[in-house]
Design an enzyme around this catalytic site. Structure first.
Site, PDB file in Angstrom:
ATOM      1  N   CYS A 116      46.183  43.605  30.940  1.00 28.82           N
ATOM      2  CA  CYS A 116      45.717  43.363  32.303  1.00 28.82           C
ATOM      3  C   CYS A 116      44.341  44.001  32.537  1.00 28.82           C
ATOM      4  O   CYS A 116      43.359  43.622  31.907  1.00 28.82           O
ATOM      5  CB  CYS A 116      46.783  43.857  33.285  1.00 28.82           C
ATOM      6  SG  CYS A 116      46.540  43.407  35.003  1.00 28.82           S
ATOM      7  N   HIS A 117      44.246  44.980  33.419  1.00 28.06           N
ATOM      8  CA  HIS A 117      42.994  45.695  33.678  1.00 28.06           C
ATOM      9  C   HIS A 117      42.825  46.900  32.747  1.00 28.06           C
ATOM     10  O   HIS A 117      41.824  47.600  32.819  1.00 28.06           O
ATOM     11  CB  HIS A 117      42.956  46.192  35.135  1.00 28.06           C
ATOM     12  CG  HIS A 117      42.771  45.109  36.148  1.00 28.06           C
ATOM     13  ND1 HIS A 117      43.790  44.253  36.514  1.00 28.06           N
ATOM     14  CD2 HIS A 117      41.701  44.738  36.876  1.00 28.06           C
ATOM     15  CE1 HIS A 117      43.343  43.411  37.430  1.00 28.06           C
ATOM     16  NE2 HIS A 117      42.076  43.680  37.672  1.00 28.06           N
TER      17      HIS A 117
END
Length: 188
Positions: A116-117
């Site tokens: 994800c991030h």
């Protein structure tokens, strides 16, 4: 070992580096999976006690911290997992001790898995330059600007680096982490 797991990762130690605001399932699901496969998993954070997850749209559950970053040593672990969420990696990437630890880990050749991030923290280390990666779409430009080759795939493996896009990719993400750790055992 759980009744659903195996001992394939017995003797392996995995660090999950996170702080308040981690995407809950991106920490808890890989942690459970790796433990079920026999690995010892330590949650490492900026502070002792516990950290609070983010569960889609609101604060989630707390997770106990096993070690603070200042006491963590790359030599003690076989792999590093960087969960996402927007808050978590944004807090981590401005902490020099975190950037140093993640950078040392990445350059060591040991498995680094970010979802994800999570790759935001890797950008600060300079390690992503020339790497083929994926991530949550909103940080695609950040990764490209840091020199990575970005693609929209469930999971991307480039050397010791494993990246995935979002919680839907966790089963494939987990599988690639396990494959990397099993492969290290076979090569040893």
């Amino acid at each position: 070992m759980s009744i659903f797991g195996s001992d394939k990762l017995k003797g392996k130690k995995v660090a999950i580096l996170a702080t308040d605001g981690f995407e809950q399932v991106e920490l808890t699901e890989p942690k459970k999976f790796l433990e079920d496969e026999g690995a010892q998993v330590d949650v490492i954070s900026l502070k002792s006690g516990s950290i609070k997850g983010w569960d889609k749209t609101d604060w989630g559950k707390k997770v106990d911290v096993d070690k603070v970053i200042d006491d963590a040593k790359v030599a003690d672990y076989d792999a590093l997992v960087l969960p996402g969420g927007q808050i978590n990696p944004d807090k981590l990437r401005v902490e020099q001790s975190v950037v140093d630890f993640v950078g040392e880990f990445a350059r060591s050749g040991k498995t680094v898995a970010a979802i994800c991030h999570g790759p935001w923290t890797l950008i600060e280390t300079g390690f992503v330059r020339g790497k083929h990666m994926t991530s949550y779409p909103s940080i695609k430009t950040d990764l490209k600007n840091a020199g990575a080759q970005w693609s929209d795939e469930t999971v991307v493996v480039d050397g010791n680096l494993i990246t995935s896009r979002n919680p839907d990719d966790i089963p494939n993400f987990n599988k690639k982490i396990k494959e990397a750790l099993v492969s290290e055992t076979v090569e040893a």
